[in-house]
Design a protein around this motif. Sequence first.
Motif, PDB file in Angstrom:
ATOM      1  N   PHE A   1      91.509 -30.515 -23.785  1.00  0.00           N
ATOM      2  CA  PHE A   1      90.908 -30.168 -22.498  1.00  0.00           C
ATOM      3  C   PHE A   1      91.104 -28.703 -22.143  1.00  0.00           C
ATOM      4  CE2 PHE A   1      92.173 -34.741 -21.682  1.00  0.00           C
ATOM      5  CZ  PHE A   1      90.965 -35.214 -22.141  1.00  0.00           C
TER       6      PHE A   1
ATOM      7  N   PHE B   1      96.328 -40.744 -18.513  1.00  0.00           N
ATOM      8  CA  PHE B   1      96.308 -39.757 -17.439  1.00  0.00           C
ATOM      9  C   PHE B   1      97.277 -40.140 -16.323  1.00  0.00           C
ATOM     10  CE2 PHE B   1      92.551 -39.134 -19.793  1.00  0.00           C
ATOM     11  CZ  PHE B   1      92.187 -37.809 -19.633  1.00  0.00           C
TER      12      PHE B   1
ATOM     13  N   PHE C   1      87.860 -46.226 -15.188  1.00  0.00           N
ATOM     14  CA  PHE C   1      86.473 -46.173 -14.723  1.00  0.00           C
ATOM     15  C   PHE C   1      86.275 -47.234 -13.639  1.00  0.00           C
ATOM     16  CE2 PHE C   1      86.187 -44.868 -19.290  1.00  0.00           C
ATOM     17  CZ  PHE C   1      86.063 -43.517 -19.022  1.00  0.00           C
TER      18      PHE C   1
ATOM     19  N   HIS D   1      83.734 -48.398 -12.170  1.00  0.00           N
ATOM     20  CA  HIS D   1      82.570 -49.284 -12.238  1.00  0.00           C
ATOM     21  C   HIS D   1      82.672 -50.291 -13.376  1.00  0.00           C
ATOM     22  CE1 HIS D   1      81.951 -45.964 -14.930  1.00  0.00           C
ATOM     23  NE2 HIS D   1      80.907 -46.527 -15.483  1.00  0.00           N
TER      24      HIS D   1
ATOM     25  N   PHE E   1      85.906 -49.398 -23.835  1.00  0.00           N
ATOM     26  CA  PHE E   1      85.096 -48.163 -23.758  1.00  0.00           C
ATOM     27  C   PHE E   1      85.267 -47.280 -24.999  1.00  0.00           C
ATOM     28  CE2 PHE E   1      84.029 -43.875 -22.531  1.00  0.00           C
ATOM     29  CZ  PHE E   1      82.949 -44.021 -21.687  1.00  0.00           C
TER      30      PHE E   1
ATOM     31  N   ASP F   1      85.740 -38.244  -9.702  1.00  0.00           N
ATOM     32  CA  ASP F   1      86.986 -37.647 -10.167  1.00  0.00           C
ATOM     33  C   ASP F   1      86.760 -36.998 -11.543  1.00  0.00           C
ATOM     34  OD1 ASP F   1      89.525 -37.035 -10.900  1.00  0.00           O
ATOM     35  OD2 ASP F   1      90.325 -39.071 -10.702  1.00  0.00           O
TER      36      ASP F   1
ATOM     37  N   SER G   1      88.756 -36.191 -13.727  1.00  0.00           N
ATOM     38  CA  SER G   1      89.561 -36.754 -14.811  1.00  0.00           C
ATOM     39  C   SER G   1      88.873 -37.958 -15.455  1.00  0.00           C
ATOM     40  CB  SER G   1      90.954 -37.139 -14.302  1.00  0.00           C
ATOM     41  OG  SER G   1      90.884 -38.236 -13.438  1.00  0.00           O
ATOM     42  N   LEU G   2      87.897 -38.571 -14.767  1.00  0.00           N
ATOM     43  CA  LEU G   2      87.150 -39.668 -15.390  1.00  0.00           C
ATOM     44  C   LEU G   2      86.323 -39.150 -16.557  1.00  0.00           C
ATOM     45  CD1 LEU G   2      85.864 -41.696 -12.312  1.00  0.00           C
ATOM     46  CD2 LEU G   2      87.787 -42.207 -13.810  1.00  0.00           C
TER      47      LEU G   2
ATOM     48  N   GLU H   1      87.089 -36.451 -18.264  1.00  0.00           N
ATOM     49  CA  GLU H   1      88.051 -36.113 -19.308  1.00  0.00           C
ATOM     50  C   GLU H   1      88.487 -37.362 -20.056  1.00  0.00           C
ATOM     51  OE1 GLU H   1      91.248 -33.939 -17.538  1.00  0.00           O
ATOM     52  OE2 GLU H   1      90.180 -32.037 -17.656  1.00  0.00           O
ATOM     53  N   ALA H   2      88.679 -38.455 -19.307  1.00  0.00           N
ATOM     54  CA  ALA H   2      89.074 -39.716 -19.940  1.00  0.00           C
ATOM     55  C   ALA H   2      87.976 -40.175 -20.897  1.00  0.00           C
ATOM     56  CB  ALA H   2      89.345 -40.779 -18.887  1.00  0.00           C
ATOM     57  N   ALA H   3      86.721 -40.030 -20.465  1.00  0.00           N
ATOM     58  CA  ALA H   3      85.608 -40.425 -21.330  1.00  0.00           C
ATOM     59  C   ALA H   3      85.617 -39.597 -22.616  1.00  0.00           C
ATOM     60  CB  ALA H   3      84.284 -40.257 -20.593  1.00  0.00           C
TER      61      ALA H   3
ATOM     62  N   CYS I   1      83.849 -39.884 -26.223  1.00  0.00           N
ATOM     63  CA  CYS I   1      82.506 -39.861 -25.648  1.00  0.00           C
ATOM     64  C   CYS I   1      82.076 -38.414 -25.417  1.00  0.00           C
ATOM     65  CB  CYS I   1      82.556 -40.615 -24.331  1.00  0.00           C
ATOM     66  SG  CYS I   1      81.000 -40.986 -23.614  1.00  0.00           S
TER      67      CYS I   1
ATOM     68  N   LYS J   1      76.810 -38.069 -23.214  1.00  0.00           N
ATOM     69  CA  LYS J   1      76.904 -39.526 -23.164  1.00  0.00           C
ATOM     70  C   LYS J   1      77.745 -39.963 -21.957  1.00  0.00           C
ATOM     71  CE  LYS J   1      77.526 -43.180 -26.543  1.00  0.00           C
ATOM     72  NZ  LYS J   1      78.361 -43.503 -27.702  1.00  0.00           N
TER      73      LYS J   1
ATOM     74  N   LEU K   1      77.167 -42.801 -19.127  1.00  0.00           N
ATOM     75  CA  LEU K   1      78.084 -43.936 -19.040  1.00  0.00           C
ATOM     76  C   LEU K   1      79.008 -43.874 -17.830  1.00  0.00           C
ATOM     77  CD1 LEU K   1      79.128 -44.382 -22.786  1.00  0.00           C
ATOM     78  CD2 LEU K   1      77.465 -45.688 -21.462  1.00  0.00           C
ATOM     79  N   VAL K   2      79.237 -42.671 -17.318  1.00  0.00           N
ATOM     80  CA  VAL K   2      80.204 -42.549 -16.215  1.00  0.00           C
ATOM     81  C   VAL K   2      79.557 -41.926 -14.973  1.00  0.00           C
ATOM     82  CG1 VAL K   2      82.399 -41.571 -15.481  1.00  0.00           C
ATOM     83  CG2 VAL K   2      82.123 -42.363 -17.836  1.00  0.00           C
TER      84      VAL K   2
ATOM     85  N   PRO L   1      76.296 -44.047 -13.443  1.00  0.00           N
ATOM     86  CA  PRO L   1      76.638 -45.312 -12.762  1.00  0.00           C
ATOM     87  C   PRO L   1      77.415 -45.091 -11.472  1.00  0.00           C
ATOM     88  CG  PRO L   1      77.223 -45.437 -15.082  1.00  0.00           C
ATOM     89  CD  PRO L   1      76.780 -44.034 -14.829  1.00  0.00           C
ATOM     90  N   LEU L   2      78.283 -44.084 -11.456  1.00  0.00           N
ATOM     91  CA  LEU L   2      79.077 -43.852 -10.257  1.00  0.00           C
ATOM     92  C   LEU L   2      78.260 -43.163  -9.162  1.00  0.00           C
ATOM     93  CD1 LEU L   2      82.540 -42.943 -11.777  1.00  0.00           C
ATOM     94  CD2 LEU L   2      81.852 -45.035 -10.620  1.00  0.00           C
TER      95      LEU L   2
ATOM     96  N   ARG M   1      83.979 -50.545  -1.419  1.00  0.00           N
ATOM     97  CA  ARG M   1      84.645 -49.993  -2.586  1.00  0.00           C
ATOM     98  C   ARG M   1      85.237 -48.631  -2.287  1.00  0.00           C
ATOM     99  NH1 ARG M   1      81.394 -50.132  -8.090  1.00  0.00           N
ATOM    100  NH2 ARG M   1      80.130 -48.677  -6.943  1.00  0.00           N
TER     101      ARG M   1
ATOM    102  N   ARG N   1      88.826 -48.078  -1.370  1.00  0.00           N
ATOM    103  CA  ARG N   1      89.853 -48.367  -2.358  1.00  0.00           C
ATOM    104  C   ARG N   1      89.945 -47.321  -3.465  1.00  0.00           C
ATOM    105  NH1 ARG N   1      91.809 -53.420  -3.222  1.00  0.00           N
ATOM    106  NH2 ARG N   1      91.576 -54.784  -1.455  1.00  0.00           N
TER     107      ARG N   1
END
Lengths: 361, 308
Positions: free
Chosen positions: A60, A89, A95, A97, A106, B200, B202-203, B205-207, B212, B216, B220-221, B224-225, B304, B307
């Motif tokens: 990163f 993390f 995710f 969703h 995933f 976020d 970091s989502l 980065e997580a992908a 991913c 893409k 995928l992230v 949808p969000l 949602r 939360r």
Amino acid sequence: MPENAAAATPLVSFDGLVKRFAGVPAVDGVSLDIRKGEFFALLGPSGCGKTTLLRMLAGFEIPDEGRILLDGEDIVPVPPYRRPVNMMFQSYALFPHLSVAGNVAFGLKQENLPRAEIEARVAEIMALVRIEPFAGRKPHQLSGGQRQRVALARALVKRPKVFLLDEPLAALDKKLRAQTQFELKELQRRLGLTFIIVTHDQEEAMIMADRIGVMDHGRLAQVGTPADIYERPSSRWVAEFIGEVNMLDGVVSSAGAVDTAAGRLPVAATMAAPGARVSVAIRPEKIRLAREGEPQSGIGLPGQIASIAYRGDMSFYAVTLDSGVELKVAVPHVARGMTEAKAGSRVVACVANDACVVLTQ
Amino acid sequence: MSARITHRSGWARRLVVLAPYLWMAVFFAIPFLIVLRMSVSQNAIASPPYIPVFDPSAGFEGIKAFVGALSFGNFRNVFSDQIYIYAYLKSLEVALLSTTLLLLIGFPIAYGMARSPRALQPLLVMAVILPFWTAFLIRIYAWVNILQREGLLNDALLALKLINEPVAWLASDTAIYIGIVYSYLPFMVLPIYSALERLDESLLEAAADLGCPRWKAFWLVTLPLALPGVVAGALLCFIPVVGEFVIPDLLGGSATMMIGQALWVDFFSNLDWPAASALAIILLALLLVPIVLYQHMQARTLERGSRW
């Protein structure tokens, strides 16, 4: 033997890494080897560069200088999505969703694996970290501890060569944290994976890690086993960062003794030449308290108890020596009812010569 | 202790809960009932210009006479008149196509805003809202000016030698779409921006960490969000555009008539309030599906959102 071969070539090798943000170095010349199957902790205060180092390994952040070798191959030009490392993390970054099972699957879906294999591996890892009962839930329907395990499963299911954990337990309460430390260690041992964890919690690092790299201002201050770092700190800064310590400045009088404000202290043989200015570090639990007139071991420093903090398993004494120096002394409660000492009582602080560590920097 | 507090402020709480219902009753339910009653009345040269008129002094007989005189004739007329059917279809077509255009233009704008430096973002939001500082009607008149034969657009295109003679922009469907896209863009951009802005980093980065690539991860992230924002924006544009009157009236040609215009003609030119009311009731029925969809989406996002 393959074990020897693995030990000979490190799995991860940072080589002269430098990373600057807006000209300010966050990581400032780090070289470090991490062996295969090791549980390695990067420990340091916030802002010391430990997370940046981890993020460079994940891909990163791009280092400004230096190389990162994984299995002997420079991975700096490799984008994060092609690196065989996975990260957990600090925020878990689940995710929102996707269901728990969707989150875990995933990473495998990105590898275009056959459906059956994905399902099998997802089921296997969910069983391992005990999250199958929540497979269909969304992350916001989980507790903090459950989310942590989903994040763990999502990264581990990829079978990474190196598993990176960024403050993995910071969001958990104290009791759950202690339990999870144990579970993580156990998981690492069972899977035989290489774990690199970033933490600011020295206790956490010492409990879990095989080796610790203590970082300060973007540099590695010391690398060693937890015992190395606690018992033989390489500098004043490390000694003070890890645990409690009495730090006394002094001058080497001869091989084996240092003159300090508290008097002449016996030390193990030191490399420092006589006349050199050094510090002597003494851990509080290495000092023994005796009543005046009792038999003593090592050198005896007379003084008076200034205060006592009772902690259940031990008491923490502040002792004002007759020389004016304040010493912190930890006394374990080995037997019941031995603590009739009160603030104001006269005592002798006994310092054995193997209790003192001489620090030159 | 909390029970006592609840008890003490019980009447105040009831008032707070009641207030929105009162608002809905006064500004929605009652007007709606008036329009509904008008839609089943008949046109008349009188004041008010429709019959029957309810006469409370006649008592029960009066109610009977009133109810007996109501009829669905206006609705039958609407469905048997091709002009109305075309107007409805045209409205739906314009709303559908302009919502698509708004989405294609609005999403990249919202995405760009959300990815800009944090410090710059309030300024960009301000820029999106800025046109509201000028009255809507004036902005549409400005477009008349821009799009007319000797207008700015033709002048510019001629100067750039992109066209040889002036194009008749005004009084066309193109002009309607330009006007709608221009006017409704903030309603598309802001909900999408607020969904993307909450995303976020970091989502992503997580992908990437999970293998991913960036493009893409967008599918995928990010998408949808952002979907609740996209749906909200689309419905916030679609629903009012179906009933749009000013834009097609000022920028459109006489060949196209949207249902808002048909309604206006019936109400003001033909002075046929019952017919206009029937048109309005049918329009509402048509929009009920997207409105309910929007409410549902809002409720889900709220549930949602707390939360996340």
